[in-house]
Scaffold this active site. Structure first.
Site, mmCIF file in Angstrom:
data_model
loop_
_atom_site.group_PDB
_atom_site.id
_atom_site.type_symbol
_atom_site.label_atom_id
_atom_site.label_comp_id
_atom_site.label_asym_id
_atom_site.label_seq_id
_atom_site.Cartn_x
_atom_site.Cartn_y
_atom_site.Cartn_z
ATOM 1 N N CYS A 179 1.500 29.251 -15.460
ATOM 2 C CA CYS A 179 1.054 29.829 -16.725
ATOM 3 C C CYS A 179 0.508 28.755 -17.640
ATOM 4 O O CYS A 179 1.163 28.351 -18.605
ATOM 5 C CB CYS A 179 2.201 30.577 -17.382
ATOM 6 S SG CYS A 179 2.594 32.020 -16.426
ATOM 7 N N GLU A 180 -0.660 28.267 -17.281
ATOM 8 C CA GLU A 180 -1.298 27.224 -18.062
ATOM 9 C C GLU A 180 -2.767 27.155 -17.650
ATOM 10 O O GLU A 180 -3.073 27.078 -16.466
ATOM 11 C CB GLU A 180 -0.594 25.891 -17.755
ATOM 12 C CG GLU A 180 -1.047 24.802 -18.637
ATOM 13 C CD GLU A 180 0.079 23.830 -19.014
ATOM 14 O OE1 GLU A 180 1.252 24.236 -19.124
ATOM 15 O OE2 GLU A 180 -0.258 22.663 -19.201
ATOM 16 N N TYR A 204 -5.362 13.611 -13.879
ATOM 17 C CA TYR A 204 -6.354 12.534 -13.730
ATOM 18 C C TYR A 204 -7.771 13.053 -13.478
ATOM 19 O O TYR A 204 -8.668 12.248 -13.206
ATOM 20 C CB TYR A 204 -6.020 11.639 -12.527
ATOM 21 C CG TYR A 204 -4.602 11.175 -12.411
ATOM 22 C CD1 TYR A 204 -4.027 10.355 -13.375
ATOM 23 C CD2 TYR A 204 -3.837 11.521 -11.308
ATOM 24 C CE1 TYR A 204 -2.725 9.906 -13.238
ATOM 25 C CE2 TYR A 204 -2.534 11.078 -11.167
ATOM 26 C CZ TYR A 204 -1.992 10.274 -12.135
ATOM 27 O OH TYR A 204 -0.715 9.838 -11.995
ATOM 28 N N ARG A 250 -0.783 4.888 -1.260
ATOM 29 C CA ARG A 250 -1.773 5.940 -1.028
ATOM 30 C C ARG A 250 -2.507 5.777 0.301
ATOM 31 O O ARG A 250 -2.699 6.743 1.038
ATOM 32 C CB ARG A 250 -2.787 5.898 -2.171
ATOM 33 C CG ARG A 250 -3.745 7.066 -2.203
ATOM 34 C CD ARG A 250 -4.887 6.794 -3.181
ATOM 35 N NE ARG A 250 -4.465 6.317 -4.460
ATOM 36 C CZ ARG A 250 -4.175 7.095 -5.510
ATOM 37 N NH1 ARG A 250 -4.290 8.392 -5.409
ATOM 38 N NH2 ARG A 250 -3.789 6.557 -6.647
ATOM 39 N N PRO A 265 0.817 -1.208 0.000
ATOM 40 C CA PRO A 265 0.000 0.000 0.000
ATOM 41 C C PRO A 265 0.857 1.267 0.000
ATOM 42 O O PRO A 265 1.894 1.317 0.673
ATOM 43 C CB PRO A 265 -0.777 -0.108 1.315
ATOM 44 C CG PRO A 265 0.108 -0.926 2.201
ATOM 45 C CD PRO A 265 0.862 -1.868 1.307
ATOM 46 N N ARG A 268 -2.261 16.228 -9.983
ATOM 47 C CA ARG A 268 -3.297 15.199 -10.068
ATOM 48 C C ARG A 268 -4.624 15.691 -10.663
ATOM 49 O O ARG A 268 -5.215 15.007 -11.483
ATOM 50 C CB ARG A 268 -3.511 14.545 -8.700
ATOM 51 C CG ARG A 268 -2.238 13.856 -8.169
ATOM 52 C CD ARG A 268 -2.498 12.976 -6.953
ATOM 53 N NE ARG A 268 -3.279 11.824 -7.286
ATOM 54 C CZ ARG A 268 -4.563 11.696 -7.035
ATOM 55 N NH1 ARG A 268 -5.203 12.629 -6.381
ATOM 56 N NH2 ARG A 268 -5.209 10.620 -7.415
HETATM 57 N N1 LLP Z 1 2.881 -1.524 -6.117
HETATM 58 C C1 LLP Z 1 3.086 -1.209 -7.402
HETATM 59 C C2 LLP Z 1 3.798 -2.150 -8.259
HETATM 60 C C3 LLP Z 1 2.630 0.013 -7.918
HETATM 61 O O1 LLP Z 1 2.832 0.305 -9.194
HETATM 62 C C4 LLP Z 1 1.957 0.916 -7.075
HETATM 63 C C5 LLP Z 1 1.483 2.207 -7.574
HETATM 64 C C6 LLP Z 1 1.774 0.548 -5.733
HETATM 65 C C7 LLP Z 1 2.238 -0.686 -5.288
HETATM 66 C C8 LLP Z 1 1.087 1.429 -4.753
HETATM 67 O O2 LLP Z 1 -0.235 1.658 -5.081
HETATM 68 P P1 LLP Z 1 -1.188 2.478 -4.107
HETATM 69 O O3 LLP Z 1 -1.426 1.635 -2.880
HETATM 70 O O4 LLP Z 1 -0.498 3.762 -3.747
HETATM 71 O O5 LLP Z 1 -2.408 2.701 -4.907
HETATM 72 N N2 LLP Z 1 0.174 8.844 -9.600
HETATM 73 C C9 LLP Z 1 -1.080 8.149 -9.480
HETATM 74 C C10 LLP Z 1 -0.908 6.794 -8.817
HETATM 75 C C11 LLP Z 1 0.102 5.922 -9.519
HETATM 76 C C12 LLP Z 1 0.269 4.585 -8.834
HETATM 77 C C13 LLP Z 1 1.470 3.899 -9.321
HETATM 78 N N3 LLP Z 1 1.699 2.606 -8.755
HETATM 79 C C14 LLP Z 1 -2.049 9.029 -8.710
HETATM 80 O O6 LLP Z 1 -1.683 10.154 -8.369
HETATM 81 O O7 LLP Z 1 -3.197 8.641 -8.462
#
Ligand code: LLP
Length: 430
Positions: A346-347, A319, A278, A276, A315
């Protein structure tokens, strides 16, 4: 507004804005919730924090002290973790294109496991392992051909993905044969990650089934037992009104899926690993901005501009991410308007919150964005040569700087003006 026993308005005055404030108790609470949540899984579990969500030396030290492992994806993340004293043996190294230097650096540091993504990497890790006279522990990353319902850019498990060995065409099995025969490698398990901000855990069931099926095939063909199944991260959090799974619910979905698949395949329960990011750090931080200019055009939604924006939080632009926003110096004031909160870059795409309800806001007010802990600062840039924010860690009324505010001089520190340009004459303006 209070965070970690500190008055946010005072912190903004003392440290300036934009200001990111991380609450240490929330981070620790989430680490513990995850560890506890996997206690009931009978095969034993490893919880690794995905450093890409947010990493600083202080964050690495907190995660280490909570007994978690760490998932890094670059030499830079590995470096920061090691600088903070994070035990190398508890580190997983991910990434779809690790450089030879990064692979060597990680082997030299004695990291626990590589999550190997492609045949080139497998050969390099084997070489490094043999050069050191040992077997480097690896998991194979599999593209399982399974979708979680997340944003297209954060979906990673589908067949048409840049990550991992393809399952359907037999590439994953080929990789397992190679790894099993490689003298510099210990093939310890399989890995898959199907996406981020997952709100519905239903996809864990087919995911466990395909991984267990592959593990069964690998054992049959090579005699190597996959002692670890790493199902990745991805648990969503509540940015606004969405229902997100608790660590307990996420752990139960993963654990139950693996137990069911293993029972059906008559396979001994593997160790379960989870990553985890996020959901450990997302809710632990707020981002605080000061309101500057406002633009009102009759009949249109007004613009409220703040002193940060896409440079510290891409973000919303990337997204369409949405946040809960409050006026930190007038908490509880009733919402009286709809407004766009935009940044200072500036966007036109530089917005932080589109058409949200807010109280009336004056220049000098402070806007706080909740759930600012994950994937904001790690994706920050110096667009427009704007320095990156100060980052604080708060706990029981004490505020410590985790990352100093960047200065103009910091941004220029790597600049080199070639001597021949320095000494050339500058014509007078015409
Ligand atoms: N493991 C792997 C192989 C991953 O690619 C990721 C996230 C995680 C674990 C962790 O995932 P989480 O628990 O944080 O969801 N920039 C995007 C999120 C990109 C996630 C990339 N990989 C955003 O701001 O929502």
């Amino acid at each position: 507004m209070i965070s970690g026993g500190c008055d946010v308005v005072r912190l903004a005055e003392r440290f300036g804005t934009p200001l990111y404030i991380f609450n240490e108790s929330v981070i620790r609470q989430q680490c513990r919730a995850y560890r506890r949540a996997f206690d009931s899984y009978a095969g034993g579990a490893t919880v690794a924090y995905a450093a890409k969500a947010f990493l600083s030396q202080a964050m690495a030290a907190i995660v280490a002290s909570e007994g978690l492992h760490l998932d890094v994806v670059s030499g830079g993340e590995l470096y920061t973790a090691l600088q903070a004293g994070f035990p190398a043996s508890r580190i997983y190294f991910h990434g779809n294109n690790k450089s030879d230097d990064e692979i060597a650096m990680a082997c030299e540091a004695g990291i626990g496991s590589f999550v190997v993504d492609n045949p080139h990497e497998l050969a390099r890790v084997d070489l490094e392992g043999r050069a050191r006279g040992r077997r480097q522990r690896v998991l194979l990353r599999v593209a399982p051909g399974i979708e979680a319902h997340t944003h297209e850019y954060v979906r990673t498990g589908t067949q048409d993905s840049k990550f991992g060995f393809d399952l359907e065409t037999g590439q994953a099995m080929d990789a397992a044969r190679l790894a099993a025969a490689a003298p510099g490698v210990e093939l310890a398990g399989l890995h898959a990650h199907i996406g981020s901000q997952i709100l519905d855990t239903a996809a864990m069931e087919p995911l466990a089934q395909v991984l267990v099926a592959l593990a069964t095939e690998i054992r049959r063909e090579t005699d190597v037992v996959m002692g670890e199944l790493n199902l990745g991260g991805g648990a969503g959090i509540q940015y606004r009104e969405e229902q997100s799974p608790s660590p307990t619910a996420f752990a139960r979905a993963m654990g139950d899926a693996v137990v069911a698949a293993c029972t059906a395949a008559d396979l001994r329960l593997p160790r379960l690993a989870v990553e985890p990011g996020r959901s450990i750090v997302g809710q632990a931080a707020i981002a605080v901005y000061r309101v500057g200019a406002q633009k009102h055009v009759p009949g249109l939604v007004p613009y409220i501009a703040v002193d940060g924006g896409m440079g510290d939080n891409i973000r919303p632009s990337l997204y369409g991410a949405e946040y809960t926003v409050v006026v930190a110096n007038r908490m509880g004031a009733p919402a009286t308007q709809r407004a766009h909160v935009v940044g200072r870059y500036c966007e036109s795409g530089d917005f932080l919150a589109r058409d949200v309800s807010l109280p009336s806001v004056r220049t000098g007010d402070l806007l706080a964005f909740y759930c600012a802990g994950a994937y904001q600062l790690p994706m920050a840039s110096n667009y427009n040569r704007v320095p990156r924010p100060c980052v604080l860690l708060v706990q029981e009324g004490q505020a410590d700087v985790m990352v100093e505010r960047e200065t103009f001089a910091d941004m220029d520190a790597r600049e080199r003006l070639p001597e021949r340009l320095r000494s050339q004459s500058v014509p007078a303006a015409t």
